[in-house]
Design an enzyme around this catalytic site. Structure first.
Site, PDB file in Angstrom:
ATOM      1  N   PHE A   1      22.068 -44.791  51.589  1.00  0.00           N
ATOM      2  CA  PHE A   1      23.150 -44.493  52.543  1.00  0.00           C
ATOM      3  C   PHE A   1      22.740 -45.068  53.910  1.00  0.00           C
ATOM      4  O   PHE A   1      22.673 -44.368  54.903  1.00  0.00           O
ATOM      5  CB  PHE A   1      23.416 -42.983  52.651  1.00  0.00           C
TER       6      PHE A   1
ATOM      7  N   ASP B   1      24.112 -49.114  50.350  1.00  0.00           N
ATOM      8  CA  ASP B   1      25.307 -48.482  50.905  1.00  0.00           C
ATOM      9  C   ASP B   1      26.513 -49.048  50.169  1.00  0.00           C
ATOM     10  O   ASP B   1      26.459 -50.164  49.641  1.00  0.00           O
ATOM     11  CB  ASP B   1      25.426 -48.764  52.416  1.00  0.00           C
ATOM     12  N   SER B   2      27.605 -48.273  50.142  1.00  0.00           N
ATOM     13  CA  SER B   2      28.808 -48.772  49.458  1.00  0.00           C
ATOM     14  C   SER B   2      29.769 -49.441  50.428  1.00  0.00           C
ATOM     15  O   SER B   2      30.871 -49.815  50.043  1.00  0.00           O
ATOM     16  CB  SER B   2      29.489 -47.634  48.702  1.00  0.00           C
TER      17      SER B   2
ATOM     18  N   ASP C   1      20.196 -40.155  53.209  1.00  0.00           N
ATOM     19  CA  ASP C   1      21.001 -39.648  54.330  1.00  0.00           C
ATOM     20  C   ASP C   1      22.485 -39.751  53.989  1.00  0.00           C
ATOM     21  O   ASP C   1      23.217 -40.561  54.579  1.00  0.00           O
ATOM     22  CB  ASP C   1      20.678 -40.450  55.604  1.00  0.00           C
TER      23      ASP C   1
ATOM     24  N   CYS D   1      24.148 -33.190  56.126  1.00  0.00           N
ATOM     25  CA  CYS D   1      24.916 -32.951  57.354  1.00  0.00           C
ATOM     26  C   CYS D   1      26.129 -32.076  57.068  1.00  0.00           C
ATOM     27  O   CYS D   1      27.080 -32.059  57.832  1.00  0.00           O
ATOM     28  CB  CYS D   1      25.316 -34.268  58.018  1.00  0.00           C
TER      29      CYS D   1
HETATM   30  N1  SAH Z   1      21.511 -43.275  57.715  1.00  0.00           N
HETATM   31  C1  SAH Z   1      22.607 -43.856  58.467  1.00  0.00           C
HETATM   32  C2  SAH Z   1      23.858 -43.022  58.414  1.00  0.00           C
HETATM   33  C3  SAH Z   1      24.391 -42.774  57.023  1.00  0.00           C
HETATM   34  S1  SAH Z   1      26.058 -42.305  56.969  1.00  0.00           S
HETATM   35  C4  SAH Z   1      22.145 -44.105  59.910  1.00  0.00           C
HETATM   36  O1  SAH Z   1      21.021 -43.699  60.265  1.00  0.00           O
HETATM   37  O2  SAH Z   1      22.900 -44.709  60.672  1.00  0.00           O
HETATM   38  C5  SAH Z   1      26.438 -42.307  55.295  1.00  0.00           C
HETATM   39  C6  SAH Z   1      26.634 -43.682  54.671  1.00  0.00           C
HETATM   40  O3  SAH Z   1      26.795 -43.471  53.271  1.00  0.00           O
HETATM   41  C7  SAH Z   1      27.846 -44.477  55.116  1.00  0.00           C
HETATM   42  O4  SAH Z   1      27.422 -45.714  55.594  1.00  0.00           O
HETATM   43  C8  SAH Z   1      28.686 -44.655  53.852  1.00  0.00           C
HETATM   44  O5  SAH Z   1      29.259 -45.964  53.751  1.00  0.00           O
HETATM   45  C9  SAH Z   1      27.679 -44.467  52.763  1.00  0.00           C
HETATM   46  N2  SAH Z   1      28.154 -43.941  51.473  1.00  0.00           N
HETATM   47  C10 SAH Z   1      28.985 -42.913  51.250  1.00  0.00           C
HETATM   48  N3  SAH Z   1      29.081 -42.657  49.944  1.00  0.00           N
HETATM   49  C11 SAH Z   1      28.275 -43.549  49.303  1.00  0.00           C
HETATM   50  C12 SAH Z   1      27.923 -43.768  47.952  1.00  0.00           C
HETATM   51  N4  SAH Z   1      28.415 -43.017  46.968  1.00  0.00           N
HETATM   52  N5  SAH Z   1      27.054 -44.761  47.661  1.00  0.00           N
HETATM   53  C13 SAH Z   1      26.547 -45.534  48.653  1.00  0.00           C
HETATM   54  N6  SAH Z   1      26.820 -45.339  49.963  1.00  0.00           N
HETATM   55  C14 SAH Z   1      27.683 -44.377  50.282  1.00  0.00           C
END
Ligand code: SAH
Length: 403
Positions: A235, A257-258, A307, A347
């Site tokens: 993430f 990330d997706s 995260d 979160c």
């Molecule tokens: N760690 C990052 C914030 C993460 S926010 C930082 O420090 O800036 C959560 C992220 O998860 C987002 O970018 C979103 O695109 C991604 N996301 C949400 N669901 C997902 C999934 N099932 N697989 C991969 N990424 C995902």
């Protein structure tokens, strides 16, 4: 001035300075959306001045508990000035900083984040919507060098019966700016100010996850101190933890990330900060599926970051969220050798720190792993926690070392 009367006994939480009143606590009285009302106990005692939200279950949000306080333009200027002064007193770098954190800064529903010369306002309550132009003028008066962009597009607007609203409120031009993270932090030996591009129009939330600043610095420290070479950042969004790992000296950092645009920006950030692109790779895919695949391939990492986005948006979703947290944490433990590090977060406000620890403990057990808690983290000091508003605590992190 309209008066709202509460049912007997329902004054208690206000007397403890909690800033919300639910619809079910109200005996009589009504007002327009965002209108300031005088809140009284069943026997007519003054309790607070509050904003009325006719469409929300949280029907009243308190502006002030002082009977003599006038809720007018000057009140908002003073609240904003105090919020900024609080951060200055803590030595925070205001050029990439949450300046107003809603209830915990005495402005329920109001989020203000600053990125370089752009101030982003999120009006998440009827009361803030009503005073929006006053708040914009006050922000301009306090920081004349800034432009103001609105990102009131969050789902919470719906619950307030408000339409989404985005765009410039003051000034115009480029919506992408560059910020520096952790330039003046106590962790600076491992992070001398990382450069990050933030687009306030297209980025998540107001553009960036400011709340993880300290955790990213903490991670850079751990990577450096323990010479963690292979890092998996799940993430990753635009690569905040990726850059922290690289700054800490990691040789191989995989970001998952997706969101393709987020990953593209993460790759851009690697180069912008002068790191060798060969040290970073990016996987545009679902994290859960990727963790399973990596486990099946027998991959191992020295450190993993989890995260995820908010899995539980309301109390009804907590059980399902708990299962989702457990799944990804269990998979992560499978990818960690003894001595490996896991930095795992939630979160979701509805998932308490206690519950989160239990979920992660269950995940370790299922994976046949054990681990120690090396540190607990939360949002940075620019996301203050009011003593009277426990709901404000939403972000928790566990830094674990597998035994
Ligand atoms: N760690 C990052 C914030 C993460 S926010 C930082 O420090 O800036 C959560 C992220 O998860 C987002 O970018 C979103 O695109 C991604 N996301 C949400 N669901 C997902 C999934 N099932 N697989 C991969 N990424 C995902």
């Amino acid at each position: 001035m309209k008066i709202i009367r509460l049912h007997p006994g329902k004054e208690r939480s206000l007397l403890r300075r909690h800033p919300w009143v639910f619809a079910s606590s109200i005996a009589k009285g009504s007002a327009d959306s965002g209108e300031t009302v005088r809140v009284e106990s069943h026997d007519g005692q003054f309790l607070a001045w509050a904003a009325f939200s006719p469409a929300s279950q949280i029907r009243l949000r308190v502006w002030s508990f002082e009977a003599t306080q006038r809720i007018e333009a000057r009140f908002f200027t003073e609240q904003l000035r105090a919020a900024i002064a609080r951060r200055q007193a803590l030595g925070l770098d205001l050029s990439a900083c949450r300046l107003v954190h809603g209830e915990s800064d005495g402005l329920p529903g109001c989020i203000v984040d600053r990125y370089a010369d752009i101030v982003v306002l999120q009006a998440g309550s009827a009361g803030i919507e009503r005073w929006k132009s006053v708040i914009v003028s006050a922000l301009h008066a306090l920081m004349p060098e800034t432009r103001v962009y609105e990102r009131s597009d969050a789902a919470l607007r719906e619950r307030e019966g408000l339409p989404a609203a985005t765009g410039w409120l003051l000034g115009d031009g480029q919506t992408q700016v560059e910020i520096r993270e952790n330039e003046r932090s106590e962790f600076r030996q491992s992070q001398n100010g990382l450069r990050l591009r933030v687009d306030v129009a297209t980025g998540h939330k107001t553009g960036f996850y400011l709340d993880q600043r300290d955790a990213r610095a903490r991670f850079a420290d751990a990577v450096r101190a323990h010479q963690l070479q292979r890092v998996l950042n799940c993430f990753s969004y635009t690569g905040g933890f990726t850059l922290a790992a690289l700054a800490g000296g990691a040789q191989q950092v995989i970001s998952v990330d997706s969101s393709a645009p987020a990953l593209a920006l993460a790759a851009e950030h690697v180069e912008l900060n002068g790191f060798d692109p060969a040290r970073a790779s990016f996987i545009d895919a679902d994290v859960n599926a990727t963790l399973r695949r990596l486990r099946d391939e027998g991959a191992q990492f020295d450190a993993i970051v989890l995260d995820p986005p908010k899995f539980a948006a309301n109390p009804q979703q907590v059980e399902r969220a708990a299962r989702a947290y457990k799944d990804i944490n269990r998979l992560a433990f499978h990818l960690l050798p003894p001595g490996g590090w896991l930095f795992t977060f939630s979160c979701s406000g509805g998932v308490s720190a206690d519950l989160f620890q239990k979920i992660v403990a269950g995940a370790a057990l299922d994976a046949g792993a054990d681990a120690q808690i090396v540190a607990r983290t939360g949002a940075g000091l620019d996301h203050p926690l009011s003593l009277h508003f426990p709901e404000g605590e939403y972000l928790k992190g566990l830094l674990l070392r597998r035994s």
